[in-house]
Design an enzyme around this catalytic site. Structure first.
Site, PDB file in Angstrom:
ATOM      1  N   LYS A  71       0.875  -1.191   0.000  1.00  0.00           N
ATOM      2  CA  LYS A  71       0.000   0.000   0.000  1.00  0.00           C
ATOM      3  C   LYS A  71       0.902   1.227   0.000  1.00  0.00           C
ATOM      4  O   LYS A  71       2.022   1.182   0.513  1.00  0.00           O
ATOM      5  CB  LYS A  71      -0.875   0.008   1.266  1.00  0.00           C
ATOM      6  N   ASP A 120      -7.170   4.217  -4.496  1.00  0.00           N
ATOM      7  CA  ASP A 120      -7.769   4.085  -3.157  1.00  0.00           C
ATOM      8  C   ASP A 120      -8.386   5.464  -2.876  1.00  0.00           C
ATOM      9  O   ASP A 120      -8.657   6.216  -3.820  1.00  0.00           O
ATOM     10  CB  ASP A 120      -6.713   3.688  -2.113  1.00  0.00           C
TER      11      ASP A 120
HETATM   12  P1  NDP Z   1     -12.944   7.682  -2.663  1.00  0.00           P
HETATM   13  O1  NDP Z   1     -11.876   8.693  -2.448  1.00  0.00           O
HETATM   14  O2  NDP Z   1     -13.482   7.473  -4.024  1.00  0.00           O
HETATM   15  O3  NDP Z   1     -14.177   7.967  -1.693  1.00  0.00           O
HETATM   16  C1  NDP Z   1     -14.016   8.041  -0.322  1.00  0.00           C
HETATM   17  C2  NDP Z   1     -15.321   8.491   0.302  1.00  0.00           C
HETATM   18  O4  NDP Z   1     -15.212   8.419   1.714  1.00  0.00           O
HETATM   19  C3  NDP Z   1     -15.664   9.933  -0.019  1.00  0.00           C
HETATM   20  O5  NDP Z   1     -17.049  10.098   0.009  1.00  0.00           O
HETATM   21  C4  NDP Z   1     -15.005  10.676   1.135  1.00  0.00           C
HETATM   22  O6  NDP Z   1     -15.570  11.944   1.394  1.00  0.00           O
HETATM   23  C5  NDP Z   1     -15.260   9.721   2.278  1.00  0.00           C
HETATM   24  N1  NDP Z   1     -14.197   9.848   3.286  1.00  0.00           N
HETATM   25  C6  NDP Z   1     -12.866   9.748   3.083  1.00  0.00           C
HETATM   26  N2  NDP Z   1     -12.211   9.943   4.233  1.00  0.00           N
HETATM   27  C7  NDP Z   1     -13.141  10.186   5.164  1.00  0.00           C
HETATM   28  C8  NDP Z   1     -13.092  10.460   6.543  1.00  0.00           C
HETATM   29  N3  NDP Z   1     -11.915  10.538   7.181  1.00  0.00           N
HETATM   30  N4  NDP Z   1     -14.264  10.625   7.212  1.00  0.00           N
HETATM   31  C9  NDP Z   1     -15.458  10.560   6.555  1.00  0.00           C
HETATM   32  N5  NDP Z   1     -15.571  10.307   5.239  1.00  0.00           N
HETATM   33  C10 NDP Z   1     -14.422  10.116   4.557  1.00  0.00           C
HETATM   34  O7  NDP Z   1     -12.342   6.307  -2.075  1.00  0.00           O
HETATM   35  P2  NDP Z   1     -12.849   4.815  -2.319  1.00  0.00           P
HETATM   36  O8  NDP Z   1     -14.311   4.796  -2.509  1.00  0.00           O
HETATM   37  O9  NDP Z   1     -11.961   4.223  -3.340  1.00  0.00           O
HETATM   38  O10 NDP Z   1     -12.461   4.134  -0.937  1.00  0.00           O
HETATM   39  C11 NDP Z   1     -13.375   4.032   0.167  1.00  0.00           C
HETATM   40  C12 NDP Z   1     -12.925   2.930   1.096  1.00  0.00           C
HETATM   41  O11 NDP Z   1     -12.894   1.682   0.378  1.00  0.00           O
HETATM   42  C13 NDP Z   1     -11.519   3.088   1.690  1.00  0.00           C
HETATM   43  O12 NDP Z   1     -11.501   2.522   2.982  1.00  0.00           O
HETATM   44  C14 NDP Z   1     -10.661   2.225   0.761  1.00  0.00           C
HETATM   45  O13 NDP Z   1      -9.469   1.788   1.385  1.00  0.00           O
HETATM   46  C15 NDP Z   1     -11.617   1.065   0.516  1.00  0.00           C
HETATM   47  N6  NDP Z   1     -11.333   0.258  -0.654  1.00  0.00           N
HETATM   48  C16 NDP Z   1     -11.280   0.831  -1.901  1.00  0.00           C
HETATM   49  C17 NDP Z   1     -11.041   0.037  -3.000  1.00  0.00           C
HETATM   50  C18 NDP Z   1     -11.095   0.578  -4.386  1.00  0.00           C
HETATM   51  O14 NDP Z   1     -11.064  -0.236  -5.320  1.00  0.00           O
HETATM   52  N7  NDP Z   1     -11.188   1.872  -4.603  1.00  0.00           N
HETATM   53  C19 NDP Z   1     -10.753  -1.409  -2.856  1.00  0.00           C
HETATM   54  C20 NDP Z   1     -10.927  -1.918  -1.513  1.00  0.00           C
HETATM   55  C21 NDP Z   1     -11.178  -1.085  -0.472  1.00  0.00           C
HETATM   56  P3  NDP Z   1     -14.915  13.290   0.803  1.00  0.00           P
HETATM   57  O15 NDP Z   1     -15.389  13.370  -0.606  1.00  0.00           O
HETATM   58  O16 NDP Z   1     -15.449  14.369   1.674  1.00  0.00           O
HETATM   59  O17 NDP Z   1     -13.417  13.136   0.918  1.00  0.00           O
END
Ligand code: NDP
Length: 444
Positions: free
Chosen positions: A124, A164
């Protein structure tokens, strides 16, 4: 192995890394019994070799913002374990990124990748750079500077990053472009690429879809499905959007979505048209979720998460530790029947305990969100054989991988009373494969 002692030693040697300690503790507590059935593991101190990353790169990233100011951020890549394949895991750009968070994610990734049955090790990386509020050119300048360091440590047979939090198609495209220039090669060193240059169909959808395929397996085991069931989703990024899409397709109702500022609650349900609006709002205009409430006239709760709302299913899809013990108690009191994690480690240990004591269906991220990295693995295969598969082919493979992961969890996690401890199942199944590979490869 004495799990408590191993953990104490790690805490002493690597202090101030709470997320890393949390992830290790969860795994150790569930694999201890199985591990101790194999005295040969302890003879070669397998557990410490598995908990401590193979190596960590850490570097300063200097870039110029649109006003001509020179900015610095930190860049990292944690190469955790490559016993079963090249290091593989996403890159996160978010202000909260630090070594503890990346070490926890790389550690988890190792078990997750093992569960997929594909040949991928765990890694990562990321930066405390936040793309929020930055122009396209600022993001590009930052990414190019980040790649000036990272490129020499990655490669198609060495380490294959992906997206991510804060890293979507745009950022992967910029990283790939700079890598290609510096390495002077066109190879599948990144996954999540654009379709025009080697990206796999269904990769953007894979994590969210995969989570729902996993949920469907859990529900099927209980003789039910998603039809008419209400769901709370947190986040509104990549994972949350495609989780919502698949819930709608399978007849469920989506009541909430959120971002880091707050959540919206739509009692009518977020339908296809409203989801399209969210996708445009987030992916194109990079707006805030509260704008949905303004447009559709529903409730918006600033600074909160949606776990106090009543629903059948909860799908945390934003970030780590976003659902605590009190939230879990509220969900259970409100009659939630299943929690399936799209995000990595979104539930705190206290919350997990509440779910398991209530004997509801609870799927940890490392099993339920493994669809993303699975399709990344399929993207690597397509890149190696220089072919691309149809969306239907990839989707079928994804479904079958999620089904297999579910079966592995049931095999290793079923308790005496029939309750499936998916945390234990995922950890033991993921661990055994990596452990056997490490044993076969000698003390390295
Ligand atoms: P994105 O950046 O596309 O979306 C993240 C979302 O979560 C946004 O809505 C963001 O809000 C919100 N967010 C981020 N940080 C915080 C926080 N500290 N508190 C509250 N809300 C938060 O990321 P992903 O959708 O890709 O990832 C989401 C989760 O899924 C993570 O845990 C990631 O590790 C996991 N994941 C992702 C994969 C992938 O293929 N993308 C694969 C496996 C797991 P805002 O817009 O305000 O930042």
């Amino acid at each position: 192995m004495n799990a408590a002692k191993v953990l104490d030693d790690l805490k002493r040697r690597f202090p101030n890394e709470p997320e890393y300690h949390q992830a290790v503790e969860e795994v150790l507590s569930t694999i201890e019994e199985e591990y101790n059935k194999h005295p040969e593991f302890d003879k070669v101190n397998l557990i410490e070799r598995l908990c401590i990353p193979d190596r960590v790169y850490q570097f300063r990233v200097t870039w110029m913002d649109d006003k001509g100011n020179i900015q610095t951020n930190m860049g990292y890549r944690v190469q955790h374990n490559n016993a079963i394949g090249p290091y593989k895991g996403g890159i996160r750009f978010h202000a909260s990124v630090n070594l503890s968070i990346l070490k926890f994610l790389a550690f988890e990734q190792t078990f997750k990748n093992s569960l997929t049955t594909l040949p991928m090790g765990g890694g990562k990386g990321g930066s405390d750079f936040s793309p929020r509020g930055k122009s396209n050119m600022e993001v590009m300048r930052f990414v190019q500077s980040f790649m000036l360091e990272l490129w020499r440590h990655i490669g198609p047979e060495t380490d294959v990053p992906a997206g991510d939090i804060g890293v979507g198609g745009r950022e992967v495209g910029f990283m790939f472009g700079m890598y290609k220039k510096l390495a002077h090669e066109f190879t599948g060193t990144f996954t999540g690429k654009g379709r025009e240059f080697g990206g796999s169909l269904i990769r953007p959808e894979a994590t969210g879809y995969g989570n729902i395929y996993f949920l469907m397996e859990m529900l099927k085991k209980q003789g039910t499905d998603l039809k008419g069931k209400s769901c709370l989703i947190s986040g509104s990024g990549n994972v949350a959007q495609y989780t919502a899409e698949k819930v709608l397709e399978l007849g469920g109702k989506v009541l909430t979505m959120s971002d880091s500022d707050g959540y919206i609650f739509d009692p009518e349900g977020i339908d296809r048209e409203k989801l399209d609006y969210i996708m445009e709002l987030k992916n194109l205009y990079r707006g805030r979720i509260r704008e949905y409430a303004d447009k559709y006239g529903c409730k918006y709760v600033e600074g909160a998460r949606p776990w106090g709302e009543k629903a059948d299913i909860a799908l945390p899809s934003a970030t780590q530790n976003e659902l605590n013990g009190d939230d879990a108690k509220k969900l259970v009191a409100n009659g939630v029947m299943a929690v399936s994690e799209g995000a990595n480690m979104p539930s705190t240990p206290e919350a997990v305990k509440v779910f398991q004591e209530a004997k509801i269906l609870y799927a940890p991220g490392k099993a339920a969100n493994a669809g993303g990295v699975s399709v990344s693995g399929l993207e690597m295969t397509q890149n190696s054989i220089k072919l691309s598969w149809s969306a239907e082919e990839v989707d079928e493979k994804l479904k079958s991988i999620m089904k297999n992961i579910h079966e592995a969890c049931v095999q290793y996690g079923t308790e005496a009373d029939g309750y499936v401890n998916y945390v234990k199942g995922a950890n033991v199944a993921g661990f055994m494969k990596v452990a056997k590979a490490m044993m076969a490869q000698g003390i390295v």
